[in-house]
Scaffold this motif. Structure first.
Motif, PDB file in Angstrom:
ATOM      1  N   ILE A 137       0.980  -1.221   0.005  1.00 17.61           N
ATOM      2  CA  ILE A 137       0.069   0.003  -0.135  1.00 17.61           C
ATOM      3  C   ILE A 137       0.975   1.333  -0.054  1.00 17.61           C
ATOM      4  N   THR A 138       0.641   2.073  -0.972  1.00 21.52           N
ATOM      5  CA  THR A 138       1.586   3.333  -1.235  1.00 21.52           C
ATOM      6  C   THR A 138       0.550   4.602  -0.852  1.00 21.52           C
ATOM      7  N   ALA A 139       1.266   5.612   0.010  1.00 22.49           N
ATOM      8  CA  ALA A 139       0.630   6.845  -0.009  1.00 22.49           C
ATOM      9  C   ALA A 139       1.640   7.798  -0.047  1.00 22.49           C
ATOM     10  N   GLY A 140       2.047   8.346  -1.302  1.00 22.93           N
ATOM     11  CA  GLY A 140       3.036   9.325  -1.365  1.00 22.93           C
ATOM     12  C   GLY A 140       4.151   8.660  -1.132  1.00 22.93           C
ATOM     13  N   GLU A 141       5.268   9.002  -0.168  1.00 25.43           N
ATOM     14  CA  GLU A 141       6.709   8.208  -0.036  1.00 25.43           C
ATOM     15  C   GLU A 141       6.249   7.195   0.852  1.00 25.43           C
ATOM     16  N   ARG A 142       5.202   6.822   1.346  1.00 25.24           N
ATOM     17  CA  ARG A 142       5.085   5.940   2.523  1.00 25.24           C
ATOM     18  C   ARG A 142       4.379   4.421   1.875  1.00 25.24           C
ATOM     19  N   VAL A 143       5.357   3.546   2.471  1.00 27.16           N
ATOM     20  CA  VAL A 143       4.773   2.085   1.919  1.00 27.16           C
ATOM     21  C   VAL A 143       4.322   1.447   3.059  1.00 27.16           C
ATOM     22  N   ARG A 144       3.277   0.570   2.964  1.00 23.68           N
ATOM     23  CA  ARG A 144       2.849  -0.147   4.242  1.00 23.68           C
ATOM     24  C   ARG A 144       2.586  -1.472   3.462  1.00 23.68           C
ATOM     25  N   ALA A 145       2.740  -2.745   4.492  1.00 27.32           N
ATOM     26  CA  ALA A 145       2.498  -4.007   4.034  1.00 27.32           C
ATOM     27  C   ALA A 145       1.328  -4.485   4.709  1.00 27.32           C
ATOM     28  N   LEU A 146       0.458  -5.139   3.972  1.00 28.63           N
ATOM     29  CA  LEU A 146      -0.790  -5.742   4.448  1.00 28.63           C
ATOM     30  C   LEU A 146      -0.622  -7.348   3.874  1.00 28.63           C
ATOM     31  N   ALA A 147      -1.305  -8.066   4.954  1.00 30.06           N
ATOM     32  CA  ALA A 147      -1.360  -9.568   4.495  1.00 30.06           C
ATOM     33  C   ALA A 147      -2.548 -10.108   5.255  1.00 30.06           C
ATOM     34  N   PHE A 148      -3.060 -10.778   4.515  1.00 27.38           N
ATOM     35  CA  PHE A 148      -4.435 -11.435   4.983  1.00 27.38           C
ATOM     36  C   PHE A 148      -4.802 -12.768   4.187  1.00 27.38           C
ATOM     37  N   ARG A 149      -5.703 -13.612   5.041  1.00 29.86           N
ATOM     38  CA  ARG A 149      -5.807 -14.917   4.459  1.00 29.86           C
ATOM     39  C   ARG A 149      -7.302 -14.948   3.956  1.00 29.86           C
ATOM     40  N   LEU A 150      -7.768 -15.400   3.088  1.00 24.05           N
ATOM     41  CA  LEU A 150      -9.085 -15.554   2.328  1.00 24.05           C
ATOM     42  C   LEU A 150      -9.459 -17.011   2.480  1.00 24.05           C
ATOM     43  N   GLU A 151     -10.803 -17.516   2.858  1.00 26.07           N
ATOM     44  CA  GLU A 151     -11.103 -18.933   2.660  1.00 26.07           C
ATOM     45  C   GLU A 151     -12.485 -18.923   1.993  1.00 26.07           C
ATOM     46  N   ARG A 152     -12.641 -19.815   1.120  1.00 24.37           N
ATOM     47  CA  ARG A 152     -13.899 -19.956   0.375  1.00 24.37           C
ATOM     48  C   ARG A 152     -14.819 -20.706   1.477  1.00 24.37           C
ATOM     49  N   GLY A 153     -15.980 -20.385   1.710  1.00 23.19           N
ATOM     50  CA  GLY A 153     -17.064 -21.016   2.497  1.00 23.19           C
ATOM     51  C   GLY A 153     -17.830 -21.997   1.716  1.00 23.19           C
ATOM     52  N   ARG A 154     -18.653 -22.806   2.299  1.00 22.37           N
ATOM     53  CA  ARG A 154     -19.544 -23.789   1.687  1.00 22.37           C
ATOM     54  C   ARG A 154     -20.565 -22.972   0.851  1.00 22.37           C
ATOM     55  N   ASP A 155     -20.736 -21.577   0.994  1.00 19.39           N
ATOM     56  CA  ASP A 155     -21.704 -20.966  -0.092  1.00 19.39           C
ATOM     57  C   ASP A 155     -20.841 -20.271  -1.198  1.00 19.39           C
ATOM     58  N   ALA A 156     -19.684 -20.969  -1.324  1.00 18.32           N
ATOM     59  CA  ALA A 156     -18.644 -20.332  -2.447  1.00 18.32           C
ATOM     60  C   ALA A 156     -18.449 -18.720  -2.314  1.00 18.32           C
ATOM     61  N   ARG A 157     -18.452 -18.081  -1.063  1.00 18.77           N
ATOM     62  CA  ARG A 157     -18.186 -16.805  -1.003  1.00 18.77           C
ATOM     63  C   ARG A 157     -16.611 -16.879  -0.215  1.00 18.77           C
ATOM     64  N   TRP A 158     -15.924 -16.020  -0.818  1.00 19.51           N
ATOM     65  CA  TRP A 158     -14.651 -15.825   0.071  1.00 19.51           C
ATOM     66  C   TRP A 158     -14.683 -14.723   1.321  1.00 19.51           C
ATOM     67  N   ARG A 159     -14.148 -15.076   2.299  1.00 18.48           N
ATOM     68  CA  ARG A 159     -14.300 -14.462   3.525  1.00 18.48           C
ATOM     69  C   ARG A 159     -12.743 -14.318   4.156  1.00 18.48           C
ATOM     70  N   CYS A 160     -12.500 -13.350   4.621  1.00 19.02           N
ATOM     71  CA  CYS A 160     -11.245 -12.921   5.398  1.00 19.02           C
ATOM     72  C   CYS A 160     -11.172 -13.676   6.632  1.00 19.02           C
ATOM     73  N   ALA A 161     -10.166 -14.619   6.949  1.00 18.34           N
ATOM     74  CA  ALA A 161      -9.858 -15.409   8.140  1.00 18.34           C
ATOM     75  C   ALA A 161      -8.983 -14.715   8.962  1.00 18.34           C
TER      76      ALA A 161
END
Length: 176
Positions: A137-161
């Protein structure tokens, strides 16, 4: 004795403007003219179509869509409850913890810095139905890191775990 004159409607305007086939007169029979786009330079139209193609491609990729939504939420531009149905309880609790701090809020005088945006989004699939993703993620000169895990449920929708955000790093302060 005064005489009154009646004004009538112009004959060119139809009395009814309904367009469905259920009206008493049957379906509309007047031909429609093709609509043309306003004239723009060819380079501008190409840039617009490329940007639209990028947006459509991002919408098909769940990790990119979710990274964009996290940026909006963690920068304070969207409320946390907008992701309520897109996160499992543990990840939503983490979002509720992070959101008041707004770690991706634009910095600068009176918070008028550049808006944060997803520069790059990578993915690793350890097994079927699971995506582990990162985003820069960038905002001007600043950089951030973002990590996340998505899992697919029985209803075939992706949700963040799971969700984690790294420290802020200025591009100019790094040693080369």
């Amino acid at each position: 004795m005064t005489t009154s004159t009646r004004t009538s409607r112009p004959a060119s305007k139809p009395a009814s403007t309904r367009r469905d086939s259920r009206r008493p007169g049957g379906p509309r029979t007047t031909p429609r003219l093709p609509q043309t786009a306003p004239s723009q330079p060819a380079a501008s139209q190409t840039a617009l179509s490329q940007a639209a193609a990028r947006r459509r491609a991002a919408a098909r990729v769940p990790h990119r869509w979710f990274a964009d939504q996290l940026v909006l939420t963690l920068s304070g531009r969207r409320p946390v409850h907008a992701l309520l149905g897109h996160a499992l309880p543990a990840a939503y609790d983490r979002l509720v913890e992070l959101a008041p701090q707004a770690p991706l809020r634009p910095t600068g005088r009176h918070h008028r810095g550049p808006d944060p945006e997803v520069r790059e989004c990578g993915v690793y699939c350890p097994r079927s139905g699971v995506i582990e993703a990162f985003a820069r993620i960038t905002a001007g000169e600043r950089v951030r890191a973002l990590a996340f895990r998505l899992e697919r449920g029985r209803d075939a929708r992706w949700r963040c775990a799971a969700l984690d955000i790294g420290p802020s790093v200025s591009v100019w302060s790094r040693t080369v």
